[in-house]
Motif scaffolding. Sequence first.
Motif, PDB file in Angstrom:
ATOM      1  N   CYS A 150      35.717  44.660  36.605  1.00 12.98           N
ATOM      2  CA  CYS A 150      36.281  44.740  37.949  1.00 12.98           C
ATOM      3  C   CYS A 150      36.440  43.343  38.552  1.00 12.98           C
ATOM      4  N   SER A 151      35.439  42.502  38.380  1.00 14.80           N
ATOM      5  CA  SER A 151      35.510  41.136  38.909  1.00 14.80           C
ATOM      6  C   SER A 151      36.679  40.370  38.302  1.00 14.80           C
ATOM      7  N   ARG A 152      36.875  40.532  36.995  1.00 19.00           N
ATOM      8  CA  ARG A 152      37.963  39.820  36.317  1.00 19.00           C
ATOM      9  C   ARG A 152      39.332  40.378  36.720  1.00 19.00           C
ATOM     10  N   ILE A 153      39.388  41.696  36.960  1.00 24.13           N
ATOM     11  CA  ILE A 153      40.640  42.285  37.447  1.00 24.13           C
ATOM     12  C   ILE A 153      41.000  41.693  38.801  1.00 24.13           C
ATOM     13  N   ARG A 154      39.998  41.574  39.672  1.00 28.15           N
ATOM     14  CA  ARG A 154      40.243  41.075  41.020  1.00 28.15           C
ATOM     15  C   ARG A 154      40.700  39.616  41.039  1.00 28.15           C
ATOM     16  N   LEU A 155      40.342  38.851  40.006  1.00 28.61           N
ATOM     17  CA  LEU A 155      40.808  37.473  39.917  1.00 28.61           C
ATOM     18  C   LEU A 155      42.298  37.403  39.582  1.00 28.61           C
ATOM     19  N   ARG A 156      42.822  38.515  39.038  1.00 27.21           N
ATOM     20  CA  ARG A 156      44.210  38.516  38.576  1.00 27.21           C
ATOM     21  C   ARG A 156      45.159  39.267  39.492  1.00 27.21           C
ATOM     22  N   THR A 157      44.682  40.370  40.086  1.00 21.76           N
ATOM     23  CA  THR A 157      45.594  41.268  40.785  1.00 21.76           C
ATOM     24  C   THR A 157      44.866  42.055  41.867  1.00 21.76           C
ATOM     25  N   ALA A 158      45.647  42.572  42.811  1.00 22.34           N
ATOM     26  CA  ALA A 158      45.099  43.401  43.891  1.00 22.34           C
ATOM     27  C   ALA A 158      45.294  44.890  43.602  1.00 22.34           C
ATOM     28  N   ILE A 159      45.579  45.240  42.356  1.00 23.10           N
ATOM     29  CA  ILE A 159      45.789  46.631  41.989  1.00 23.10           C
ATOM     30  C   ILE A 159      44.590  47.485  42.404  1.00 23.10           C
ATOM     31  N   PRO A 160      44.809  48.687  42.946  1.00 19.41           N
ATOM     32  CA  PRO A 160      43.680  49.545  43.324  1.00 19.41           C
ATOM     33  C   PRO A 160      42.798  49.885  42.115  1.00 19.41           C
ATOM     34  N   VAL A 161      41.487  49.777  42.301  1.00 18.44           N
ATOM     35  CA  VAL A 161      40.515  50.096  41.250  1.00 18.44           C
ATOM     36  C   VAL A 161      39.560  51.159  41.781  1.00 18.44           C
ATOM     37  N   ILE A 162      39.462  52.255  41.044  1.00 17.29           N
ATOM     38  CA  ILE A 162      38.494  53.302  41.370  1.00 17.29           C
ATOM     39  C   ILE A 162      37.460  53.341  40.260  1.00 17.29           C
TER      40      ILE A 162
END
Length: 235
Positions: free
Chosen positions: A66-78
């Motif tokens: 999740c942390s690495r996703i947030r560094l790349r994009t603002a896509i919604p994460v559930i």
Amino acid sequence: MRLLLVEDDHRVAAALAAVLAKHGLQVTHARSGEEALHALLPDHGPGFDVVLLDLGLPDQDGFEVCSRIRLRTAIPVIMVTARADVRSRIHGLNLGADDYVVKPYDTGELLARIHAVCRRKAQEASAGPETEGAQAPDVIGLGPVRVELATRKVTVGDEPVALTRKEFDLLAMLAQRPGVVFRREQIISEVWRTSWEGTGRTLEVHVASLRSKLRLPSLIETVRGVGYRLVVPSG
């Protein structure tokens, strides 16, 4: 709507993907954190609208993913996980998850949460500084059908169609996500602002009325045992 499902258990993923597909979602399955991150690369094909992220992955913890996703994009994460303790929930949300669902969960609730986070992101994007002063699109074209959200006008071809307030609200809800199956309970909640009990017949009557007024019986498709979806007509 395109969804990235990050889940290492193949049986769980297959069952959930089948349910989501039944509701009109296009599901891509990633079995590890690295596979998920690779799928989210900008040059790796069409993007996703939401990520369902399990925390117990074989190569790395879902929190790290999740942390690495947030560094790349603002896509919604559930985050969808069996970790029910409050500390894990708080940690996940602090890392940037948009929602946190504990297994076992009700499928209807999960679908409602998916729609909710995507709706919030769309609203945030349209209100962001990069679009400030610009008019958000408010006209939806569905073959010969034209739905004007701002003026609440509907035409078929060049002919205006008179709809009641609830008929328009129902059509607008379905039209904004063509092909996506909306559960009956979700439609009642959003259009009538009440619970499902005692209002099922009301929904059926409004769907029948829309089909008749628009003279397009196949525009709103009944998905047996689930709800309705809008099918874009040709022409």
